[in-house]
Design a protein around this motif. Structure first.
Motif, PDB file in Angstrom:
ATOM      1  N   ALA A   7      33.231  50.714  44.630  1.00 29.71           N
ATOM      2  CA  ALA A   7      32.335  51.027  43.653  1.00 29.71           C
ATOM      3  C   ALA A   7      32.465  52.290  43.096  1.00 29.71           C
ATOM      4  CB  ALA A   7      31.189  50.464  44.175  1.00 29.71           C
ATOM      5  N   GLY A   8      32.856  53.243  43.986  1.00 33.21           N
ATOM      6  CA  GLY A   8      32.620  54.713  43.697  1.00 33.21           C
ATOM      7  C   GLY A   8      31.464  55.316  44.544  1.00 33.21           C
ATOM      8  N   PRO A   9      31.696  56.623  45.073  1.00 28.07           N
ATOM      9  CA  PRO A   9      30.652  57.151  45.707  1.00 28.07           C
ATOM     10  C   PRO A   9      29.224  57.276  45.253  1.00 28.07           C
ATOM     11  CG  PRO A   9      32.688  58.819  45.607  1.00 28.07           C
ATOM     12  CD  PRO A   9      32.711  57.670  44.658  1.00 28.07           C
ATOM     13  N   GLU A  10      29.134  57.366  43.897  1.00 31.11           N
ATOM     14  CA  GLU A  10      27.827  57.378  43.768  1.00 31.11           C
ATOM     15  C   GLU A  10      26.986  56.344  43.575  1.00 31.11           C
ATOM     16  OE1 GLU A  10      25.600  58.091  39.040  1.00 31.11           O
ATOM     17  OE2 GLU A  10      27.293  59.458  39.603  1.00 31.11           O
ATOM     18  N   LYS A  11      27.464  55.086  43.158  1.00 34.64           N
ATOM     19  CA  LYS A  11      26.861  53.784  43.322  1.00 34.64           C
ATOM     20  C   LYS A  11      26.796  53.321  44.638  1.00 34.64           C
ATOM     21  CE  LYS A  11      28.586  51.737  38.959  1.00 34.64           C
ATOM     22  NZ  LYS A  11      29.417  50.852  38.246  1.00 34.64           N
ATOM     23  N   ALA A  12      27.765  53.391  45.546  1.00 39.02           N
ATOM     24  CA  ALA A  12      27.656  53.243  47.187  1.00 39.02           C
ATOM     25  C   ALA A  12      26.551  54.089  47.784  1.00 39.02           C
ATOM     26  CB  ALA A  12      29.134  53.681  47.891  1.00 39.02           C
ATOM     27  N   TYR A  13      26.475  55.181  47.450  1.00 38.94           N
ATOM     28  CA  TYR A  13      25.179  56.111  48.155  1.00 38.94           C
ATOM     29  C   TYR A  13      23.912  55.497  47.705  1.00 38.94           C
ATOM     30  CZ  TYR A  13      28.972  59.679  48.988  1.00 38.94           C
ATOM     31  OH  TYR A  13      30.189  60.264  49.365  1.00 38.94           O
ATOM     32  N   TYR A  41      21.472  51.877  59.832  1.00 40.78           N
ATOM     33  CA  TYR A  41      21.759  52.310  58.501  1.00 40.78           C
ATOM     34  C   TYR A  41      22.768  53.277  58.270  1.00 40.78           C
ATOM     35  CZ  TYR A  41      18.999  56.273  60.509  1.00 40.78           C
ATOM     36  OH  TYR A  41      18.760  57.247  61.366  1.00 40.78           O
ATOM     37  N   VAL A  42      23.351  53.385  57.046  1.00 39.55           N
ATOM     38  CA  VAL A  42      24.312  54.484  56.804  1.00 39.55           C
ATOM     39  C   VAL A  42      23.587  55.753  56.351  1.00 39.55           C
ATOM     40  CG1 VAL A  42      26.198  54.810  55.118  1.00 39.55           C
ATOM     41  CG2 VAL A  42      25.418  52.384  55.898  1.00 39.55           C
ATOM     42  N   PHE A  43      24.271  56.833  57.011  1.00 37.46           N
ATOM     43  CA  PHE A  43      24.068  58.338  56.328  1.00 37.46           C
ATOM     44  C   PHE A  43      25.351  58.666  55.946  1.00 37.46           C
ATOM     45  CE2 PHE A  43      23.605  58.046  60.936  1.00 37.46           C
ATOM     46  CZ  PHE A  43      24.524  59.392  61.376  1.00 37.46           C
ATOM     47  N   VAL A  44      25.420  59.614  55.087  1.00 39.80           N
ATOM     48  CA  VAL A  44      26.631  60.356  54.483  1.00 39.80           C
ATOM     49  C   VAL A  44      26.665  61.841  54.122  1.00 39.80           C
ATOM     50  CG1 VAL A  44      28.459  60.230  52.796  1.00 39.80           C
ATOM     51  CG2 VAL A  44      27.280  58.055  53.250  1.00 39.80           C
ATOM     52  N   TYR A  45      27.471  62.658  54.663  1.00 40.19           N
ATOM     53  CA  TYR A  45      27.276  64.220  54.801  1.00 40.19           C
ATOM     54  C   TYR A  45      28.525  64.529  54.046  1.00 40.19           C
ATOM     55  CZ  TYR A  45      22.808  64.492  57.258  1.00 40.19           C
ATOM     56  OH  TYR A  45      21.531  64.200  57.395  1.00 40.19           O
ATOM     57  N   ASN A 101      25.810  68.943  53.495  1.00 43.02           N
ATOM     58  CA  ASN A 101      24.605  68.299  52.436  1.00 43.02           C
ATOM     59  C   ASN A 101      24.645  66.711  52.695  1.00 43.02           C
ATOM     60  OD1 ASN A 101      24.394  71.036  51.021  1.00 43.02           O
ATOM     61  ND2 ASN A 101      26.403  70.555  50.560  1.00 43.02           N
ATOM     62  N   CYS A 102      23.329  66.431  52.911  1.00 43.44           N
ATOM     63  CA  CYS A 102      23.210  64.868  52.666  1.00 43.44           C
ATOM     64  C   CYS A 102      23.315  64.320  51.460  1.00 43.44           C
ATOM     65  CB  CYS A 102      21.642  64.698  53.308  1.00 43.44           C
ATOM     66  SG  CYS A 102      21.356  62.869  53.548  1.00 43.44           S
ATOM     67  N   LEU A 103      24.127  63.196  51.479  1.00 45.17           N
ATOM     68  CA  LEU A 103      24.217  62.794  50.154  1.00 45.17           C
ATOM     69  C   LEU A 103      24.001  61.261  50.248  1.00 45.17           C
ATOM     70  CD1 LEU A 103      28.163  63.508  50.123  1.00 45.17           C
ATOM     71  CD2 LEU A 103      26.475  64.599  48.925  1.00 45.17           C
ATOM     72  N   ALA A 104      23.689  60.372  51.227  1.00 48.27           N
ATOM     73  CA  ALA A 104      23.028  59.436  51.385  1.00 48.27           C
ATOM     74  C   ALA A 104      22.343  59.235  52.699  1.00 48.27           C
ATOM     75  CB  ALA A 104      23.894  58.118  51.158  1.00 48.27           C
ATOM     76  N   GLN A 105      20.994  58.426  52.781  1.00 44.17           N
ATOM     77  CA  GLN A 105      20.486  58.335  53.885  1.00 44.17           C
ATOM     78  C   GLN A 105      19.444  57.137  53.991  1.00 44.17           C
ATOM     79  OE1 GLN A 105      18.339  58.102  56.307  1.00 44.17           O
ATOM     80  NE2 GLN A 105      19.284  59.759  57.884  1.00 44.17           N
ATOM     81  N   GLY A 106      19.771  56.131  54.801  1.00 41.49           N
ATOM     82  CA  GLY A 106      19.322  54.839  54.701  1.00 41.49           C
ATOM     83  C   GLY A 106      17.983  54.882  55.429  1.00 41.49           C
ATOM     84  N   ALA A 107      17.677  55.706  55.994  1.00 45.34           N
ATOM     85  CA  ALA A 107      16.247  55.617  56.963  1.00 45.34           C
ATOM     86  C   ALA A 107      15.325  56.694  56.258  1.00 45.34           C
ATOM     87  CB  ALA A 107      16.468  55.998  58.173  1.00 45.34           C
ATOM     88  N   ASN A 108      15.693  57.924  55.302  1.00 47.89           N
ATOM     89  CA  ASN A 108      14.790  58.652  55.137  1.00 47.89           C
ATOM     90  C   ASN A 108      15.261  59.264  53.847  1.00 47.89           C
ATOM     91  OD1 ASN A 108      13.065  60.741  54.503  1.00 47.89           O
ATOM     92  ND2 ASN A 108      13.242  61.790  56.666  1.00 47.89           N
ATOM     93  N   PRO A 109      15.186  58.869  52.764  1.00 50.00           N
ATOM     94  CA  PRO A 109      15.686  59.321  51.609  1.00 50.00           C
ATOM     95  C   PRO A 109      15.461  60.743  51.383  1.00 50.00           C
ATOM     96  CG  PRO A 109      14.474  57.354  51.022  1.00 50.00           C
ATOM     97  CD  PRO A 109      14.601  57.554  52.411  1.00 50.00           C
ATOM     98  N   LYS A 110      14.233  61.366  51.762  1.00 50.85           N
ATOM     99  CA  LYS A 110      13.766  62.819  51.597  1.00 50.85           C
ATOM    100  C   LYS A 110      14.696  63.884  51.905  1.00 50.85           C
ATOM    101  CE  LYS A 110       9.041  61.563  51.693  1.00 50.85           C
ATOM    102  NZ  LYS A 110       7.857  61.802  52.572  1.00 50.85           N
ATOM    103  N   MET A 111      15.879  63.236  52.850  1.00 54.95           N
ATOM    104  CA  MET A 111      16.819  64.236  53.466  1.00 54.95           C
ATOM    105  C   MET A 111      17.898  64.475  52.323  1.00 54.95           C
ATOM    106  SD  MET A 111      16.896  62.917  57.348  1.00 54.95           S
ATOM    107  CE  MET A 111      17.648  63.916  57.939  1.00 54.95           C
ATOM    108  N   ILE A 112      17.967  63.398  51.464  1.00 57.76           N
ATOM    109  CA  ILE A 112      19.368  63.756  50.409  1.00 57.76           C
ATOM    110  C   ILE A 112      18.953  64.945  49.572  1.00 57.76           C
ATOM    111  CG2 ILE A 112      20.214  62.752  48.310  1.00 57.76           C
ATOM    112  CD1 ILE A 112      19.538  59.874  49.380  1.00 57.76           C
ATOM    113  N   GLY A 113      20.099  65.622  49.442  1.00 63.29           N
ATOM    114  CA  GLY A 113      20.097  67.036  48.779  1.00 63.29           C
ATOM    115  C   GLY A 113      20.015  68.056  49.464  1.00 63.29           C
ATOM    116  N   LYS A 114      19.593  67.948  50.819  1.00 63.32           N
ATOM    117  CA  LYS A 114      19.346  69.074  51.858  1.00 63.32           C
ATOM    118  C   LYS A 114      20.476  69.562  52.724  1.00 63.32           C
ATOM    119  CE  LYS A 114      14.390  68.193  52.119  1.00 63.32           C
ATOM    120  NZ  LYS A 114      13.379  67.848  53.046  1.00 63.32           N
TER     121      LYS A 114
END
Length: 159
Positions: A49-55, A72-76, A81-94
């Motif tokens: 699906a590509g990274p953007e849709k998957a994240y 849950y999935v998390f991606v860095y 840099n946090c790209l996806a975070q299945g438990a705490n979306p506030k971490m994304i972009g940090k």
């Protein structure tokens, strides 16, 4: 005799209750094989699906996708840099490369180093907040290389 039976029956009920609590607690937690399987499915979704849709799926869990009990999935990316975070979306972009647990363990950096070196594997244990219990627990994570210089991980709490 009647009092002995009552004490024995009470003890048996207590033992059953305690074993049911232990079974419930174990059933409430994901396992290592389940964490590995979720990472493999996550990497496959990134490829298809590509990274953007998957994240977005990893973070928002449409129809319960990529969220199972405490798994849950998390991606860095490799810069931390946090790209996806299945438990705490506030971490994304940090940027969390320097994030340390209570023992001073820079676990995001450790996971990144593991994936850079080996491509995949288990990292841990380290201490992290369990989103279900809100307690600080030992955790280890299975990680694989994702798209480009990224890692895709799912952690399981050590029982």
């Amino acid at each position: 005799m009647k009092q002995y039976f009552s004490i024995a029956a009470s003890a048996a009920c207590l033992a059953l209750s305690m074993s049911a609590s232990v079974a419930y607690a174990a059933a409430d937690r994901g396992t290592e094989p389940e964490a590995q399987e979720m990472v493999k499915k996550a990497v496959a979704l990134i490829k298809s699906a590509g990274p953007e849709k998957a994240y977005k799926v990893f973070t928002e869990h449409p129809d319960g996708a990529f969220k199972d009990r405490d798994l849950y999935v998390f991606v860095y990316d490799f810069d931390g840099n946090c790209l996806a975070q299945g438990a705490n979306p506030k971490m994304i972009g940090k940027n969390l490369i320097a994030l340390k647990d209570g023992d001073g363990n820079a676990f995001i950096k450790g996971e990144i180093d593991l994936v850079k070196k080996s491509g995949k594997g288990w990292y841990g244990p380290y201490k992290f907040t369990n989103p279900n219990s809100q307690g600080y627990e030992l955790k280890k994570s299975y990680c694989e290389r994702g798209a480009g210089d990224t890692m895709v991980c799912v952690g399981t709490y050590v029982k």
